[in-house]
Structure formats: structure tokens, C-alpha cells
Motif scaffolding. Structure first.
Motif, PDB file in Angstrom:
ATOM      1  N   PRO A  73     -34.795 -31.404 -25.344  1.00  0.00           N
ATOM      2  CA  PRO A  73     -34.950 -31.072 -23.825  1.00  0.00           C
ATOM      3  C   PRO A  73     -35.024 -29.786 -23.275  1.00  0.00           C
ATOM      4  N   THR A  74     -34.444 -28.830 -24.299  1.00  0.00           N
ATOM      5  CA  THR A  74     -34.755 -27.219 -23.913  1.00  0.00           C
ATOM      6  C   THR A  74     -36.052 -26.983 -23.777  1.00  0.00           C
ATOM      7  N   GLY A  75     -36.982 -27.335 -24.777  1.00  0.00           N
ATOM      8  CA  GLY A  75     -38.227 -27.090 -24.709  1.00  0.00           C
ATOM      9  C   GLY A  75     -39.043 -27.623 -23.637  1.00  0.00           C
ATOM     10  N   LYS A  76     -38.694 -29.085 -23.404  1.00  0.00           N
ATOM     11  CA  LYS A  76     -39.306 -29.716 -22.338  1.00  0.00           C
ATOM     12  C   LYS A  76     -39.182 -28.760 -20.957  1.00  0.00           C
ATOM     13  N   ALA A  77     -37.878 -28.554 -20.684  1.00  0.00           N
ATOM     14  CA  ALA A  77     -37.689 -27.754 -19.668  1.00  0.00           C
ATOM     15  C   ALA A  77     -38.198 -26.335 -19.465  1.00  0.00           C
TER      16      ALA A  77
ATOM     17  N   ARG B 257     -49.918 -29.990 -25.223  1.00  0.00           N
ATOM     18  CA  ARG B 257     -48.672 -30.133 -25.936  1.00  0.00           C
ATOM     19  C   ARG B 257     -48.545 -31.317 -26.754  1.00  0.00           C
ATOM     20  N   ASP B 258     -49.478 -32.407 -26.330  1.00  0.00           N
ATOM     21  CA  ASP B 258     -49.382 -33.776 -27.262  1.00  0.00           C
ATOM     22  C   ASP B 258     -50.612 -33.811 -28.549  1.00  0.00           C
TER      23      ASP B 258
ATOM     24  N   GLY C 102     -38.180 -22.251 -25.235  1.00  0.00           N
ATOM     25  CA  GLY C 102     -36.952 -22.030 -24.541  1.00  0.00           C
ATOM     26  C   GLY C 102     -35.702 -21.759 -25.098  1.00  0.00           C
ATOM     27  N   MET C 103     -34.859 -21.189 -24.368  1.00  0.00           N
ATOM     28  CA  MET C 103     -33.631 -20.961 -24.887  1.00  0.00           C
ATOM     29  C   MET C 103     -32.499 -21.136 -23.963  1.00  0.00           C
ATOM     30  N   ILE C 104     -31.311 -21.931 -24.262  1.00  0.00           N
ATOM     31  CA  ILE C 104     -30.531 -22.346 -23.188  1.00  0.00           C
ATOM     32  C   ILE C 104     -29.694 -21.254 -22.802  1.00  0.00           C
ATOM     33  N   ASP C 105     -29.638 -20.183 -23.305  1.00  0.00           N
ATOM     34  CA  ASP C 105     -28.690 -19.027 -23.055  1.00  0.00           C
ATOM     35  C   ASP C 105     -29.742 -17.819 -22.896  1.00  0.00           C
ATOM     36  N   ILE C 106     -29.180 -16.408 -22.322  1.00  0.00           N
ATOM     37  CA  ILE C 106     -30.004 -15.459 -22.082  1.00  0.00           C
ATOM     38  C   ILE C 106     -30.324 -14.682 -23.313  1.00  0.00           C
ATOM     39  N   SER C 107     -29.799 -15.173 -24.568  1.00  0.00           N
ATOM     40  CA  SER C 107     -29.994 -14.356 -25.795  1.00  0.00           C
ATOM     41  C   SER C 107     -30.198 -15.688 -27.047  1.00  0.00           C
ATOM     42  N   GLY C 108     -30.817 -15.217 -28.156  1.00  0.00           N
ATOM     43  CA  GLY C 108     -31.050 -16.307 -29.062  1.00  0.00           C
ATOM     44  C   GLY C 108     -32.042 -16.215 -29.836  1.00  0.00           C
ATOM     45  N   GLY C 109     -32.592 -16.725 -30.963  1.00  0.00           N
ATOM     46  CA  GLY C 109     -33.650 -16.838 -31.782  1.00  0.00           C
ATOM     47  C   GLY C 109     -34.730 -17.933 -31.406  1.00  0.00           C
TER      48      GLY C 109
ATOM     49  N   CYS D 128     -44.741 -17.206 -24.953  1.00  0.00           N
ATOM     50  CA  CYS D 128     -43.971 -17.473 -23.632  1.00  0.00           C
ATOM     51  C   CYS D 128     -42.501 -17.604 -23.889  1.00  0.00           C
ATOM     52  N   ILE D 129     -41.688 -16.874 -23.590  1.00  0.00           N
ATOM     53  CA  ILE D 129     -40.184 -17.031 -24.084  1.00  0.00           C
ATOM     54  C   ILE D 129     -39.473 -17.454 -22.608  1.00  0.00           C
ATOM     55  N   VAL D 130     -38.753 -18.550 -22.504  1.00  0.00           N
ATOM     56  CA  VAL D 130     -38.119 -18.728 -21.292  1.00  0.00           C
ATOM     57  C   VAL D 130     -36.743 -18.578 -21.687  1.00  0.00           C
ATOM     58  N   LYS D 131     -36.043 -17.681 -21.118  1.00  0.00           N
ATOM     59  CA  LYS D 131     -34.476 -17.611 -21.451  1.00  0.00           C
ATOM     60  C   LYS D 131     -33.487 -18.211 -20.419  1.00  0.00           C
ATOM     61  N   ASN D 132     -32.330 -18.724 -20.700  1.00  0.00           N
ATOM     62  CA  ASN D 132     -31.437 -19.077 -19.831  1.00  0.00           C
ATOM     63  C   ASN D 132     -32.134 -20.367 -18.768  1.00  0.00           C
ATOM     64  N   ILE D 133     -32.596 -21.036 -19.490  1.00  0.00           N
ATOM     65  CA  ILE D 133     -33.469 -22.164 -18.878  1.00  0.00           C
ATOM     66  C   ILE D 133     -32.246 -23.078 -18.068  1.00  0.00           C
ATOM     67  N   GLY D 134     -31.210 -23.378 -18.511  1.00  0.00           N
ATOM     68  CA  GLY D 134     -30.290 -24.116 -17.791  1.00  0.00           C
ATOM     69  C   GLY D 134     -29.669 -23.552 -16.553  1.00  0.00           C
TER      70      GLY D 134
END
Length: 130
Positions: free
Chosen positions: A4-8, A32-33, A55-62, A83-89
Motif C-alpha cells: 500500500p505504501t508503494g501504490k500510494a 508498473r505492470d 515510498g516511505m510511510i515516515d519522513i525517514s527510512g531506507g 523518485c523517493i516519496v517520504k511521509n506518504i501518509g
């Protein structure tokens, strides 16, 4: 499979691209497919760019690359963008890394997978209808 994080993150990038045309202006093509090592291709005149969205759910991470994504990143060089999308939620922030294979030094992880499957021979299927 995308979580779900990647899709978002991918959906956020599509909206972002349609407003900004970053990292390069052109026609955005959804790959994507296709299992080709990137999520999107941008075609503009005689130039193709390849975008892998993480995608990252938070502002930081790997992040994790599949072997195919990393190989294609190395092959496409300056035409490949991470393309890194941080803090997706919450309040997404987006950044780009052009030619990540030349700038990042990931750790290679090799896993052995055990898969179990069950097969039913044809004669058993035929005997069901007899």
C-alpha cells in the motif's frame, strides 16, 4: 507485488508529474505492470527517461531495490531517476536521485526461497468426469 505504501507513492507521483513535469517534461507512460525495472517512462522527443518510485510511510527510512531495478538503473545511467516519496501518509515530500547506481552503494542481500506446490496429474482429472 506492491504494498500500500508503494501504490500510494506511485499515485502521488502521477499527480505530482501532471502538475510539475519533473524530473523531465514529456509523455508519462505507466510501466508498473510490465516488470521492466522501473515504474514509469517519460518520452520526450528523442530522449527516454525511466522513473522508479519508492515510498516511505515516515519522513525517514531506507528503501529496497529488486535486482532487476538495480541492474536497469546501472544500464540506463543518467536517464534513470529514483523518485523517493517520504511521509506518504501525512504530508508527502518528493525528491529525485538521477543515476542512483552511480551515487548509492546498496548492500546486496541474497535469499534462498523454498517453494512448495501440489500437482494433480491429468488422469485424476479425467477420472472425475467418468
Amino acid at each position: 507485488l506492491r504494498g500500500p505504501t508503494g501504490k500510494a507513492a506511485e499515485n502521488f507521483y502521477i499527480r505530482y508529474y501532471n502538475e510539475t513535469y519533473l524530473p523531465r517534461k514529456g509523455v508519462l507512460i505507466d510501466c508498473r505492470d510490465l516488470g521492466c525495472g522501473y515504474d514509469f517512462k517519460i518520452e520526450s522527443n528523442d530522449l527516454e527517461s525511466y522513473i522508479e518510485v519508492k515510498g516511505m510511510i515516515d519522513i525517514s527510512g531506507g528503501i529496497l531495490f529488486t535486482d532487476k531495478e538495480w541492474q536497469i538503473a546501472a544500464e540506463k545511467g543518467n536517464n534513470y531517476f529514483l523518485c523517493i516519496v517520504k511521509n506518504i501518509g501525512n504530508n508527502p515530500e518528493i525528491s529525485f536521485v538521477q543515476n542512483p547506481a552511480s551515487k548509492l552503494n546498496p548492500k546486496k542481500n541474497i535469499y534462498t526461497t523454498i517453494q512448495i506446490n501440489w500437482s494433480v496429474p491429468e488422469n485424476q482429472l479425467i477420472s472425475l468426469n467418468a
